[in-house]
Structure formats: structure tokens, C-alpha cells
Design an enzyme around this catalytic site. Structure first.
Site, PDB file in Angstrom:
ATOM      1  N   ARG A 167       0.296   4.051  -5.197  1.00 43.31           N
ATOM      2  CA  ARG A 167       0.888   3.267  -4.077  1.00 43.31           C
ATOM      3  C   ARG A 167       1.109   4.518  -3.083  1.00 43.31           C
ATOM      4  NH1 ARG A 167       5.844   3.346  -2.323  1.00 43.31           N
ATOM      5  NH2 ARG A 167       6.727   4.307  -4.104  1.00 43.31           N
ATOM      6  N   VAL A 168       0.998   3.897  -1.764  1.00 45.31           N
ATOM      7  CA  VAL A 168       1.545   4.719  -0.507  1.00 45.31           C
ATOM      8  C   VAL A 168       2.414   3.830   0.215  1.00 45.31           C
ATOM      9  CG1 VAL A 168      -0.010   6.617  -0.481  1.00 45.31           C
ATOM     10  CG2 VAL A 168      -0.493   4.276   0.736  1.00 45.31           C
ATOM     11  N   SER A 169       3.523   4.391   0.876  1.00 44.95           N
ATOM     12  CA  SER A 169       4.466   3.541   1.438  1.00 44.95           C
ATOM     13  C   SER A 169       3.938   2.982   2.962  1.00 44.95           C
ATOM     14  CB  SER A 169       5.721   4.105   1.666  1.00 44.95           C
ATOM     15  OG  SER A 169       6.291   4.686   0.596  1.00 44.95           O
ATOM     16  N   THR A 170       3.151   3.777   3.458  1.00 48.11           N
ATOM     17  CA  THR A 170       2.919   3.571   4.813  1.00 48.11           C
ATOM     18  C   THR A 170       1.288   3.480   4.955  1.00 48.11           C
ATOM     19  OG1 THR A 170       2.676   5.857   5.823  1.00 48.11           O
ATOM     20  CG2 THR A 170       4.800   4.611   5.837  1.00 48.11           C
ATOM     21  N   GLN A 222      -0.651   6.735   5.296  1.00 47.90           N
ATOM     22  CA  GLN A 222      -0.525   7.770   4.131  1.00 47.90           C
ATOM     23  C   GLN A 222      -2.135   7.250   3.619  1.00 47.90           C
ATOM     24  OE1 GLN A 222       2.970   6.804   2.239  1.00 47.90           O
ATOM     25  NE2 GLN A 222       3.869   8.655   3.013  1.00 47.90           N
TER      26      GLN A 222
END
Length: 186
Positions: A7-10, A13
């Protein structure tokens, strides 16, 4: 069988580093969430991955914070996995719940990670309060200048808010908030 989750937040990324590490760890399948905060426990990739896990499998993540940002959320997921006969492994922290000692280390690491986030949050809030005290603007720059707001107010007499907002390249709700802010400040 090892199942990975990344998972990446933005949207800016990239998942490359996590995906490579998960493949090297032997994950046969990798689920992912792109541009999704770890504070949200309802993530499409996470939900699909959790539903797919079967007894005897191992969920593998690159780091603990990829699975969840809060201690309670992490513990809830790991406890649920344990009840279902699914092990958990975090590559960076070298934590595995396959043994009682690994489960203990997981709980300690999760508590320390939450403590660190709380400290960062406190420092950030203190810095923002100090900046505001010194009169610095915090957050995004205004979408319209004062001159543009005055022009928009005049235009509202003959045009719709939607058309005025489109002219300035903003959403109608943003323009309404600008008007409300102006009314509140006098």
C-alpha cells in the site's frame, strides 16, 4: 503459501520497492492499494486480500505501517488472522506471528510504531500552532485573490455561481466557501 499486501498513501508514491521485496520473500499473489491512507480500514485491496486468505497461509507486508496505522487496527487484523489459522510476517521489522515470541514482538513493535506517530503528530501540531502565532498562513494558498472574490461577488448579480466558478477554474462549492469566509470576516 505466502500472500503479499502492498500500500502507498498517495497517487504520487510508487509500489515498486514493496512489490520487489514481497516477490523476493516468495509471495505467490500480491494485493495492493494505491493512494489509500493506512488510517482507513476499508481499502479495496486489503478487503479482497483478507477475504482470500486460508488457514496455513501467511500474510506478508513490507512494513507494519503498510497494513495499518493504528495499534488497535493492526492488532485486530493480526488477531483475526490468528483465529483463522493465518500467520503474519513483516519483512522490514522481521516479525512473524508463527511463534509465541513472534506474536509478542509484533505487539511491542506495533505499540512503538503508534507511539512514534503520536510524537510526530504532536510535533507537527506544535509547529503549526507556533507558525499561526507568528501570523504565518497554514495550509493551501487561497484559491482566489481578494480582488477575484470582489469581482465574483459583483458577477453573482448577473451570473450563476457555477459559471463564475468555471471562469476561475474552481468548483462552485469552493466559491461559496469563499463567499461565506468573506461574510464571516466582515
Amino acid at each position: 503459501m505466502k500472500i503479499g499486501y502492498a500500500r502507498v498513501s498517495t497517487e504520487d508514491q510508487r509500489l515498486d520497492l514493496q512489490l520487489s521485496a514481497l516477490r523476493r520473500a516468495g509471495c505467490g499473489r500480491i494485493y495492493r492499494d494505491h493512494g489509500t491512507s493506512g488510517t482507513m480500514m476499508t481499502r479495496p485491496g486489503l478487503e479482497r486480500m483478507l477475504a482470500s486468505l486460508r488457514p496455513g497461509q501467511t500474510l506478508v507486508v513490507w512494513r507494519l505501517d503498510r497494513l495499518g496505522r493504528s495499534l488497535s487496527g493492526l492488532v485486530q487484523i493480526i488477531d483475526d488472522l490468528g483465529r483463522r489459522g493465518v500467520d503474519f510476517q513483516s519483512l522490514t521489522e522481521e516479525v512473524s506471528t508463527a511463534s509465541p515470541g513472534g506474536r509478542l514482538i509484533f505487539h511491542i513493535m506495533a505499540a512503538l510504531a503508534e507511539f512514534e506517530r503520536a510524537l510526530i503528530s504532536e510535533r507537527t501540531k506544535a509547529g503549526m500552532a507556533e507558525a499561526q502565532r507568528k501570523g504565518r498562513h497554514i495550509g493551501r494558498p487561497p484559491s482566489l485573490s481578494d480582488k477575484q472574490i470582489v469581482e465574483a461577488i459583483r458577477a453573482v448579480e448577473t451570473e450563476s455561481i457555477k459559471s463564475i466558478a468555471a471562469r476561475y477554474g474552481i468548483h462552485a462549492r469552493t466559491l461559496q466557501r469563499q463567499f461565506q469566509r468573506l461574510r464571516e470576516t466582515g
